[in-house]
Motif scaffolding. Structure first.
Motif, PDB file in Angstrom:
ATOM      1  N   GLY A 249       4.858   4.827   1.922  1.00  0.00           N
ATOM      2  CA  GLY A 249       5.351   6.414   1.882  1.00  0.00           C
ATOM      3  C   GLY A 249       5.574   6.656   3.281  1.00  0.00           C
ATOM      4  O   GLY A 249       6.499   7.443   3.524  1.00  0.00           O
ATOM      5  N   GLY A 250       4.703   6.201   4.310  1.00  0.00           N
ATOM      6  CA  GLY A 250       5.191   6.358   5.763  1.00  0.00           C
ATOM      7  C   GLY A 250       6.549   5.717   6.101  1.00  0.00           C
ATOM      8  O   GLY A 250       7.313   6.603   6.834  1.00  0.00           O
ATOM      9  N   ALA A 251       6.866   4.803   5.593  1.00  0.00           N
ATOM     10  CA  ALA A 251       8.101   4.021   5.711  1.00  0.00           C
ATOM     11  C   ALA A 251       9.239   4.962   5.119  1.00  0.00           C
ATOM     12  O   ALA A 251      10.425   5.193   5.787  1.00  0.00           O
ATOM     13  CB  ALA A 251       8.309   2.640   5.014  1.00  0.00           C
ATOM     14  N   LYS A 252       9.176   5.542   4.064  1.00  0.00           N
ATOM     15  CA  LYS A 252      10.068   6.237   3.430  1.00  0.00           C
ATOM     16  C   LYS A 252      10.410   7.898   4.237  1.00  0.00           C
ATOM     17  O   LYS A 252      11.502   8.189   4.538  1.00  0.00           O
ATOM     18  CB  LYS A 252       9.861   6.643   2.019  1.00  0.00           C
ATOM     19  CG  LYS A 252       9.914   5.596   1.029  1.00  0.00           C
ATOM     20  CD  LYS A 252       9.745   6.032  -0.388  1.00  0.00           C
ATOM     21  CE  LYS A 252       9.854   4.810  -1.276  1.00  0.00           C
ATOM     22  NZ  LYS A 252       9.339   5.254  -2.665  1.00  0.00           N
ATOM     23  N   GLU A 253       9.004   8.069   4.638  1.00  0.00           N
ATOM     24  CA  GLU A 253       9.322   9.358   5.609  1.00  0.00           C
ATOM     25  C   GLU A 253       9.934   9.242   6.766  1.00  0.00           C
ATOM     26  O   GLU A 253      10.815   9.808   7.380  1.00  0.00           O
ATOM     27  CB  GLU A 253       8.037   9.969   5.865  1.00  0.00           C
ATOM     28  CG  GLU A 253       7.044  10.547   4.896  1.00  0.00           C
ATOM     29  CD  GLU A 253       7.897  12.088   4.616  1.00  0.00           C
ATOM     30  OE1 GLU A 253       8.136  12.632   5.539  1.00  0.00           O
ATOM     31  OE2 GLU A 253       8.244  12.288   3.229  1.00  0.00           O
ATOM     32  N   MET A 254       9.892   7.925   7.191  1.00  0.00           N
ATOM     33  CA  MET A 254      10.402   7.552   8.559  1.00  0.00           C
ATOM     34  C   MET A 254      12.001   7.177   8.438  1.00  0.00           C
ATOM     35  O   MET A 254      12.600   6.938   9.353  1.00  0.00           O
ATOM     36  CB  MET A 254       9.806   6.479   9.338  1.00  0.00           C
ATOM     37  CG  MET A 254       9.880   6.338  10.726  1.00  0.00           C
ATOM     38  SD  MET A 254       9.152   7.626  11.700  1.00  0.00           S
ATOM     39  CE  MET A 254       7.582   7.648  11.259  1.00  0.00           C
ATOM     40  N   ASP A 255      12.567   7.253   7.162  1.00  0.00           N
ATOM     41  CA  ASP A 255      13.984   6.891   6.764  1.00  0.00           C
ATOM     42  C   ASP A 255      14.215   5.335   7.173  1.00  0.00           C
ATOM     43  O   ASP A 255      15.176   5.003   7.549  1.00  0.00           O
ATOM     44  CB  ASP A 255      14.885   7.863   7.554  1.00  0.00           C
ATOM     45  CG  ASP A 255      15.007   9.200   7.460  1.00  0.00           C
ATOM     46  OD1 ASP A 255      14.819   9.690   6.180  1.00  0.00           O
ATOM     47  OD2 ASP A 255      15.142  10.001   7.987  1.00  0.00           O
TER      48      ASP A 255
ATOM     49  N   ASP B 242       8.703  12.944  15.386  1.00  0.00           N
ATOM     50  CA  ASP B 242       7.557  12.720  15.884  1.00  0.00           C
ATOM     51  C   ASP B 242       6.397  13.375  15.221  1.00  0.00           C
ATOM     52  O   ASP B 242       5.168  13.076  15.260  1.00  0.00           O
ATOM     53  CB  ASP B 242       7.826  13.539  17.337  1.00  0.00           C
ATOM     54  CG  ASP B 242       8.583  12.516  18.462  1.00  0.00           C
ATOM     55  OD1 ASP B 242       8.370  11.575  18.167  1.00  0.00           O
ATOM     56  OD2 ASP B 242       8.880  13.318  19.176  1.00  0.00           O
ATOM     57  N   GLY B 243       6.730  14.112  14.214  1.00  0.00           N
ATOM     58  CA  GLY B 243       5.841  15.021  13.475  1.00  0.00           C
ATOM     59  C   GLY B 243       5.361  13.923  12.132  1.00  0.00           C
ATOM     60  O   GLY B 243       4.379  14.542  11.536  1.00  0.00           O
ATOM     61  N   ILE B 244       5.822  13.120  12.045  1.00  0.00           N
ATOM     62  CA  ILE B 244       5.429  11.908  10.876  1.00  0.00           C
ATOM     63  C   ILE B 244       4.346  11.106  11.132  1.00  0.00           C
ATOM     64  O   ILE B 244       4.348  10.426  12.141  1.00  0.00           O
ATOM     65  CB  ILE B 244       6.533  11.202  10.248  1.00  0.00           C
ATOM     66  CG1 ILE B 244       7.691  12.259   9.883  1.00  0.00           C
ATOM     67  CG2 ILE B 244       6.304  10.477   8.999  1.00  0.00           C
ATOM     68  CD1 ILE B 244       8.855  11.667   9.522  1.00  0.00           C
ATOM     69  N   LEU B 245       3.304  11.301  10.473  1.00  0.00           N
ATOM     70  CA  LEU B 245       2.091  10.366  10.586  1.00  0.00           C
ATOM     71  C   LEU B 245       2.438   9.227  10.058  1.00  0.00           C
ATOM     72  O   LEU B 245       2.914   8.830   9.027  1.00  0.00           O
ATOM     73  CB  LEU B 245       0.885  11.053   9.574  1.00  0.00           C
ATOM     74  CG  LEU B 245       0.358  12.492  10.158  1.00  0.00           C
ATOM     75  CD1 LEU B 245      -0.821  12.665   9.246  1.00  0.00           C
ATOM     76  CD2 LEU B 245      -0.241  12.286  11.559  1.00  0.00           C
ATOM     77  N   ILE B 246       2.003   8.189  11.072  1.00  0.00           N
ATOM     78  CA  ILE B 246       2.136   6.615  10.688  1.00  0.00           C
ATOM     79  C   ILE B 246       0.782   5.787  10.346  1.00  0.00           C
ATOM     80  O   ILE B 246      -0.019   6.082  11.155  1.00  0.00           O
ATOM     81  CB  ILE B 246       2.758   5.858  11.845  1.00  0.00           C
ATOM     82  CG1 ILE B 246       4.334   6.604  12.015  1.00  0.00           C
ATOM     83  CG2 ILE B 246       3.022   4.712  11.897  1.00  0.00           C
ATOM     84  CD1 ILE B 246       4.799   5.941  12.900  1.00  0.00           C
ATOM     85  N   PRO B 247       0.700   5.472   9.309  1.00  0.00           N
ATOM     86  CA  PRO B 247      -0.682   4.638   9.013  1.00  0.00           C
ATOM     87  C   PRO B 247      -0.805   3.570  10.247  1.00  0.00           C
ATOM     88  O   PRO B 247       0.016   2.745  10.689  1.00  0.00           O
ATOM     89  CB  PRO B 247      -0.192   3.968   7.711  1.00  0.00           C
ATOM     90  CG  PRO B 247       1.040   4.087   7.415  1.00  0.00           C
ATOM     91  CD  PRO B 247       1.823   5.047   8.493  1.00  0.00           C
TER      92      PRO B 247
ATOM     93  N   GLU C   3       0.808  -1.253  -0.027  1.00  0.00           N
ATOM     94  CA  GLU C   3      -0.049   0.148  -0.046  1.00  0.00           C
ATOM     95  C   GLU C   3       0.937   1.189   0.084  1.00  0.00           C
ATOM     96  O   GLU C   3       1.846   1.281   0.828  1.00  0.00           O
ATOM     97  CB  GLU C   3      -0.856   0.108   1.275  1.00  0.00           C
ATOM     98  CG  GLU C   3      -2.039  -0.964   0.976  1.00  0.00           C
ATOM     99  CD  GLU C   3      -2.904  -1.048   2.465  1.00  0.00           C
ATOM    100  OE1 GLU C   3      -3.152   0.205   2.833  1.00  0.00           O
ATOM    101  OE2 GLU C   3      -3.388  -2.104   3.002  1.00  0.00           O
ATOM    102  N   ARG C   4       0.535   2.289  -0.977  1.00  0.00           N
ATOM    103  CA  ARG C   4       1.292   3.348  -1.143  1.00  0.00           C
ATOM    104  C   ARG C   4       1.498   4.126   0.206  1.00  0.00           C
ATOM    105  O   ARG C   4       2.394   4.762   0.667  1.00  0.00           O
ATOM    106  CB  ARG C   4       0.561   4.413  -1.990  1.00  0.00           C
ATOM    107  CG  ARG C   4       1.426   5.448  -2.421  1.00  0.00           C
ATOM    108  CD  ARG C   4       0.988   6.204  -3.533  1.00  0.00           C
ATOM    109  NE  ARG C   4      -0.408   6.173  -3.513  1.00  0.00           N
ATOM    110  CZ  ARG C   4      -1.326   6.549  -4.792  1.00  0.00           C
ATOM    111  NH1 ARG C   4      -0.677   6.895  -5.769  1.00  0.00           N
ATOM    112  NH2 ARG C   4      -2.461   6.429  -4.958  1.00  0.00           N
ATOM    113  N   VAL C   5       0.383   4.320   0.956  1.00  0.00           N
ATOM    114  CA  VAL C   5       0.441   5.032   2.547  1.00  0.00           C
ATOM    115  C   VAL C   5       1.374   4.277   3.333  1.00  0.00           C
ATOM    116  O   VAL C   5       2.107   4.838   4.136  1.00  0.00           O
ATOM    117  CB  VAL C   5      -0.989   5.016   3.046  1.00  0.00           C
ATOM    118  CG1 VAL C   5      -1.647   3.855   3.457  1.00  0.00           C
ATOM    119  CG2 VAL C   5      -0.981   5.959   4.290  1.00  0.00           C
ATOM    120  N   VAL C   6       1.481   3.086   3.178  1.00  0.00           N
ATOM    121  CA  VAL C   6       2.650   2.314   4.384  1.00  0.00           C
ATOM    122  C   VAL C   6       3.804   2.738   3.730  1.00  0.00           C
ATOM    123  O   VAL C   6       4.747   2.940   4.370  1.00  0.00           O
ATOM    124  CB  VAL C   6       2.143   0.858   4.372  1.00  0.00           C
ATOM    125  CG1 VAL C   6       3.342   0.138   5.231  1.00  0.00           C
ATOM    126  CG2 VAL C   6       0.747   0.441   4.964  1.00  0.00           C
TER     127      VAL C   6
END
Length: 155
Positions: A107-113, A148-153, A102-105
């Motif tokens: 994307g969240g993983a990439k944002e979280m490095d 902490d500011g990154i939204l996690i699905p 899923e793109r949201v997962v």
């Protein structure tokens, strides 16, 4: 498997709430030359185990499922990157190992490095190649408040 692969001599932590996945990935890592493979059934158990481990037992790479309770893989990654998990470097190689694309997962993983993302099931060859690719990905850590500011699905 060549002796000079990205698994030989390394210590891994595999996190998944499915015992079959834990056993399979652990066996693949050991067959590929891993020095040691630790396992945990979810992110919370992994966090607690990391805090209690022998400081000399360095974890070189974490492979974690996303969809787990009570703590999913991305929440654990945020805790690690934000320097809130004792016993592990905040820049540890972290690979999300999950059945979802899923793109949201992603994307969240990439944002979280996240260092890498692999879709289950994995083969020995895909696992070794995925680890090599993930271990070659370098990035500058953000400050803990930025994570902490990154939204996690949700799982």
């Amino acid at each position: 498997m060549p002796e000079n692969n990205q698994v030989t001599g390394l210590t891994f932590l595999v996190i998944d709430d499915d015992d079959v996945v834990l056993q399979t990935v652990s066996a693949l890592l050991k067959a590929s030359g891993a020095k040691k493979v630790h396992t945990a059934p979810n992110g919370m158990a992994a966090r607690d185990a990391l805090a209690k481990k022998d400081p000399a037992d360095t974890i070189d790479c974490i492979l974690s499922d996303f969809n787990m309770e009570p703590m999913n893989g991305l929440v654990l990654l945020r805790e690690i990157r934000a320097c809130r998990v004792a016993g592990v470097r905040p820049d540890v190689c972290f690979i999300l190992l999950t059945i979802t694309g899923e793109r949201v997962v992603v994307g969240g993983a990439k944002e979280m490095d996240v260092n890498g993302y692999m879709v289950k099931p994995v083969t020995r060859e895909s696992l070794v190649a995925g680890i090599a690719k993930a271990r070659s990905r370098y990035f500058k850590l953000r400050t803990p408040p930025e994570y902490d500011g990154i939204l996690i699905p949700v799982s």
